[in-house]
Write a protein that holds these residues in place. Structure first.
Motif, PDB file in Angstrom:
ATOM      1  N   THR A  59       0.924  -1.135   0.116  1.00 25.44           N
ATOM      2  CA  THR A  59      -0.040   0.019  -0.038  1.00 25.44           C
ATOM      3  C   THR A  59       0.745   1.248   0.019  1.00 25.44           C
ATOM      4  OG1 THR A  59      -1.679  -1.117   1.316  1.00 25.44           O
ATOM      5  CG2 THR A  59      -1.810   1.304   1.212  1.00 25.44           C
TER       6      THR A  59
ATOM      7  N   THR B 283       1.098  -5.168  11.573  1.00 26.48           N
ATOM      8  CA  THR B 283       1.527  -3.789  11.989  1.00 26.48           C
ATOM      9  C   THR B 283       2.731  -3.300  11.327  1.00 26.48           C
ATOM     10  OG1 THR B 283       0.450  -3.657  14.162  1.00 26.48           O
ATOM     11  CG2 THR B 283       2.062  -1.967  13.590  1.00 26.48           C
TER      12      THR B 283
ATOM     13  N   THR C  19       2.286   4.739   9.453  1.00 26.90           N
ATOM     14  CA  THR C  19       3.622   5.313   9.517  1.00 26.90           C
ATOM     15  C   THR C  19       4.093   6.437   9.632  1.00 26.90           C
ATOM     16  OG1 THR C  19       3.350   3.883   7.286  1.00 26.90           O
ATOM     17  CG2 THR C  19       5.126   5.293   7.222  1.00 26.90           C
TER      18      THR C  19
ATOM     19  N   ARG D 133       4.153  -4.753   8.777  1.00 26.05           N
ATOM     20  CA  ARG D 133       4.027  -4.574   7.242  1.00 26.05           C
ATOM     21  C   ARG D 133       3.721  -3.018   6.735  1.00 26.05           C
ATOM     22  NH1 ARG D 133      -0.315  -8.959   7.424  1.00 26.05           N
ATOM     23  NH2 ARG D 133       1.006 -10.960   7.453  1.00 26.05           N
ATOM     24  N   TYR D 134       3.089  -2.420   7.731  1.00 24.33           N
ATOM     25  CA  TYR D 134       2.815  -0.904   7.388  1.00 24.33           C
ATOM     26  C   TYR D 134       4.046  -0.081   7.666  1.00 24.33           C
ATOM     27  CZ  TYR D 134      -2.303  -1.646   7.792  1.00 24.33           C
ATOM     28  OH  TYR D 134      -3.316  -2.159   7.523  1.00 24.33           O
TER      29      TYR D 134
ATOM     30  N   ILE E   7       2.258   5.237   0.522  1.00 23.97           N
ATOM     31  CA  ILE E   7       2.162   6.083   1.677  1.00 23.97           C
ATOM     32  C   ILE E   7       2.095   7.436   1.341  1.00 23.97           C
ATOM     33  CG2 ILE E   7       3.430   6.715   3.852  1.00 23.97           C
ATOM     34  CD1 ILE E   7       2.183   4.017   4.000  1.00 23.97           C
TER      35      ILE E   7
ATOM     36  N   ALA F 246      -2.765   3.305   6.262  1.00 24.70           N
ATOM     37  CA  ALA F 246      -1.177   3.130   6.339  1.00 24.70           C
ATOM     38  C   ALA F 246      -0.381   4.370   6.549  1.00 24.70           C
ATOM     39  CB  ALA F 246      -0.834   2.324   4.822  1.00 24.70           C
TER      40      ALA F 246
ATOM     41  N   HIS G  31      -7.519   2.636   2.816  1.00 25.51           N
ATOM     42  CA  HIS G  31      -6.283   1.992   3.305  1.00 25.51           C
ATOM     43  C   HIS G  31      -5.022   2.905   3.012  1.00 25.51           C
ATOM     44  CE1 HIS G  31      -5.012  -1.777   4.884  1.00 25.51           C
ATOM     45  NE2 HIS G  31      -4.073  -1.835   3.903  1.00 25.51           N
TER      46      HIS G  31
END
Length: 368
Positions: free
Chosen positions: A174, A330, A306, A332-333, A176, A302, A298
């Protein structure tokens, strides 16, 4: 729905068999609708209930099994139920094309079909995570069938069928938004209601379904503070103390309303996830962010998590704020931000080893 869908009874011993229909229609509404794509023309068809489609592509016993599975706590999240229903529709197509089965049933997908299907997916360049997710649906359904029927049923999927997933692969991650980019999105909003949507989702690192189902009655006064009683994934209740500035914006967006949905568009229509997606896509284009991707809820979730990590918030606090059951979710973000920073740091440190040795070459090249 088809005949066997309407007349299905989850329990033969029910004293009030009509309640089975009530349960079935509850699941129909939970699974929602989808616009199936024609496998030949690739054009989207009219929107239909997912449950009606499953009733058509599954045989009767399998349809009853699937409704029991998707309606149970074995699949607790609504989005997971919907995604699993879509994947089962895909497997029904695979069973028809590669196995010659008119209706899908447990056992229709054989190990040989799995082997062929995975090779085709790889040839088409499908991401390993996507392949694994769809294989996992078959495994989960088979395990539920074995438990439900009290039989030994082997999954057609083995560890040898699953492509290796690189946990550091960011190709499907995803995207950012940086802080200035998020600010540009909010600045692109033309009305308080438009601004309230990204601000609320970002502030709470919220899931879109949670925000869309919240009502003004969930906003409460407690001890001089405004709180939002939010139902999170898995129907878990969470109470949030809201910043006063967010409350001010919520009041302006509500325009004097004291009841009804928390999120309304400028035409006074309740916003579902599709309406939120459309709004964020438009705001993203106006703000000039993510030129090659859509701005989605999403992405905002994310981004907030972050940014918390960037500010030095401990990972355990971020996990709790995001309401993640596992800290791996978590990570993964935020891990890719760490990875990039660490790589840059270590690459820069390497210069000290050879800096004085390459001066003569760099200076010589610079004087040419």
């Amino acid at each position: 729905m088809t005949e066997h869908a309407v007349t299905a009874r989850p329990r033969a011993e029910l004293a009030r068999p009509g309640m089975a229909d009530e349960a079935l229609y509850w699941l129909r509404d939970i699974l929602g609708t989808v616009a199936p794509r024609d496998p030949r023309t690739r054009r989207l068809g009219p929107r239909r209930y997912r449950l009606e489609i499953l009733a058509e592509v599954c045989d009767r016993d399998t349809f009853l099994l699937v409704t029991s599975w998707l309606g149970s706590e074995a699949v607790p999240a609504v989005k997971s139920k919907q995604a699993y229903a879509d994947d089962l529709r895909l497997w029904a197509e695979v069973a028809r094309e590669l196995g010659g089965h008119e209706r899908f049933f447990v056992g229709a997908i054989t190990p040989g079909i799995i082997e062929t299907w995975t090779k085709v997916q790889k040839a088409q360049g499908k991401a390993p995570r996507t392949i694994n997710r769809r294989l996992s649906v078959l495994t989960a359904l088979t395990e539920y069938a074995a438990w439900k029927r009290k039989e030994v049923i082997a999954s057609p999927v083995t560890k040898h069928d699953r492509p290796k997933v690189d946990p550091r692969d960011e190709t499907t991650a995803t995207p950012i938004l940086e802080v200035p980019e998020f600010q540009a999105v909010v600045d692109a909003a033309a009305t308080p209601r438009e601004a309230f949507v990204p601000v609320l989702i970002y502030t709470l690192a919220g899931r879109v379904s949670e925000c869309c189902t919240a009502g003004l009655h969930n906003l409460k006064q407690a001890g001089g503070e405004r709180q939002l009683d939010l139902r999170r994934k898995g129907d878990k209740g969470r109470v949030w103390t809201l910043p006063s500035r967010l409350c001010d914006l919520a009041d302006v967006a509500a325009a004097g309303r004291t009841s009804g949905p928390l999120l309304l568009d400028d035409n006074d229509q309740p916003m579902d996830r599709h309406a939120v997606d459309r709004l964020l896509n438009r705001l993203g284009r106006l703000a000039g962010v993510l030129p090659d991707r859509d701005l989605t809820p999403h992405v905002l979730r994310a981004s907030k998590l972050t940014h918390m990590h960037d500010a030095g918030t401990p990972v355990e606090e971020i996990q709790d704020y995001a309401d993640h059951a596992a800290i791996e979710t978590t990570l993964r973000y935020i891990r890719r931000r760490d990875s990039g920073a660490l790589k840059a740091k270590h690459a820069a440190a390497a210069v000290a080893v050879y800096d004085h040795l390459v001066d003569r070459f760099v200076q010589r090249e610079g004087h040419r």
